[in-house]
Design an enzyme around this catalytic site. Structure first.
Site, PDB file in Angstrom:
ATOM      1  N   HIS A   1       0.754  -1.085  -0.152  1.00 38.23           N
ATOM      2  CA  HIS A   1       0.028  -0.014   0.019  1.00 38.23           C
ATOM      3  C   HIS A   1       0.838   1.349   0.243  1.00 38.23           C
ATOM      4  CE1 HIS A   1      -3.807  -2.082   1.761  1.00 38.23           C
ATOM      5  NE2 HIS A   1      -3.326  -2.550   0.776  1.00 38.23           N
TER       6      HIS A   1
ATOM      7  N   GLU B   1       1.215   3.855   2.154  1.00 37.84           N
ATOM      8  CA  GLU B   1       1.811   4.173   3.328  1.00 37.84           C
ATOM      9  C   GLU B   1       3.045   3.430   3.319  1.00 37.84           C
ATOM     10  OE1 GLU B   1      -1.187   3.302   2.642  1.00 37.84           O
ATOM     11  OE2 GLU B   1      -2.534   4.048   4.268  1.00 37.84           O
TER      12      GLU B   1
ATOM     13  N   CYS C   1      -5.353   1.790   6.250  1.00 38.69           N
ATOM     14  CA  CYS C   1      -6.206   0.344   6.563  1.00 38.69           C
ATOM     15  C   CYS C   1      -5.981  -0.288   7.903  1.00 38.69           C
ATOM     16  CB  CYS C   1      -6.118  -0.640   5.391  1.00 38.69           C
ATOM     17  SG  CYS C   1      -4.524  -1.294   5.173  1.00 38.69           S
TER      18      CYS C   1
ATOM     19  N   CYS D   1      -1.796  -0.904   7.350  1.00 39.87           N
ATOM     20  CA  CYS D   1      -1.029   0.152   7.272  1.00 39.87           C
ATOM     21  C   CYS D   1      -1.005   1.027   8.674  1.00 39.87           C
ATOM     22  CB  CYS D   1      -1.504   1.310   6.227  1.00 39.87           C
ATOM     23  SG  CYS D   1      -1.147   0.204   4.722  1.00 39.87           S
TER      24      CYS D   1
HETATM   25 ZN    ZN Z   1      -3.267  -0.216   3.783  1.00 38.59          ZN
END
Ligand code: ZN
Length: 291
Positions: free
Chosen positions: A45, A47, A70, A79
């Site tokens: 992701h 991040e 998330c 994350c």
């Molecule tokens: Zn995430």
């Protein structure tokens, strides 16, 4: 945040069914030390990408992210845990994840004493995340139909033009005449997004878009003329049209009005630009002023 929004757009047409998200990490002196975006489903992701770049410099710093981090274990770790482990002191978020229902990453980060700010440049972040959010809300892909309007009537936008290539880069899938569906840019979703390659001609438009959504498609291009668009228009499923109106001299216009409607019923103009030999009208389904 504007930098994170710009980065997030690199994921358009490639991250579905995940959202295209961008992230920038600032150190405790507010210098940018890392940035990243989500490239495709199954990969890190935004991040995680940005934190990996920042390393230890993230400690005491700020994470700026276009969508709420998330809070769930999926194909990648949540994350919010990455941000906690990196010991950032502040997280700035544009949009809350509509699926989090108050139990997403923002609440978890706050519970760990991290300062969380929500709603920063939300309208601008929405320009990239809007398609993903709209598809999530309706349970079907956002559908765009590009076409040309000439003296001969409605014609498909030619597949090999720069305009067509640009549209495909930003879409997940293309539906052609006779119902064949293909990934808009072959290989852009890695392991692939489409479980199906035949949406079936003449089948119920709702069933087609539902199947495409379940296959991971969040944005769909209709490639063809009226015959491709008709069942989707009739079902009220076309969201967005781009119309290339062929150039006409004013003497033509006065002598012979174009016999075709410019837009399908219920569409509102959102933009008009002049291109080589055409005027391009962009319109979205929805109420505008009374014309
Ligand atoms: Zn995430």
């Amino acid at each position: 945040m504007r930098r994170a929004i710009a980065l997030s757009a690199f994921g358009l047409g490639a991250t579905s069914p995940n959202p295209p998200v961008g992230c920038v990490i600032l150190d405790s002196d507010e210098q940018i030390v890392g940035e990243g975006y989500h490239e495709r489903k199954g990969e890190a992701h935004a991040e995680a990408q940005a934190l990996a770049a920042a390393g230890k410099r993230a400690a005491g710093g700020t994470a700026v992210v276009t969508l709420e981090p998330c809070n769930h274990h999926g194909r990648t770790p949540p994350c919010r845990q990455g941000l906690i482990d990196a010991r950032v002191s502040r997280v700035v978020i544009a949009l809350i994840d509509p699926t989090s229902r108050g139990e997403g990453g923002a609440a978890a980060l706050q519970a760990h004493g991290i300062d969380v700010e929500i709603g920063v440049l939300a309208n601008e972040a929405q320009l990239v995340l809007g398609t993903w959010g709209a598809a999530l809300g309706t349970g079907r892909p956002v559908i765009t139909w590009p076409y040309q309007l000439t003296g001969r009537g409605i014609e498909p936008l030619a597949d090999d033009t720069a305009d067509a290539r640009l549209l495909r880069l930003n879409a997940d899938a293309v539906l052609h005449e006779h119902g064949q569906v293909e990934e808009a840019v072959p290989g852009s979703h890695g392991a692939g997004i489409l479980e199906i390659n035949d949406a079936g001609s003449g089948t119920d438009a709702y069933a087609v878009v539902k199947r495409l959504y379940e296959g991971g498609v969040r944005s769909l291009l209709l490639q063809g003329g009226e015959s491709v668009a008709r069942p989707f228009l009739a079902a009220g499923l076309v969201d967005h049209v781009l119309v290339w109106l062929a150039a006409r001299r004013s003497s033509d216009r006065l002598r012979e009005p174009l016999p075709w409607p410019l837009l399908p019923p219920g569409f509102t103009i959102a933009g008009a630009v002049r291109t080589a030999g055409f005027v391009r009208i962009e319109a979205w389904r929805g109420p505008g002023e009374v014309s």
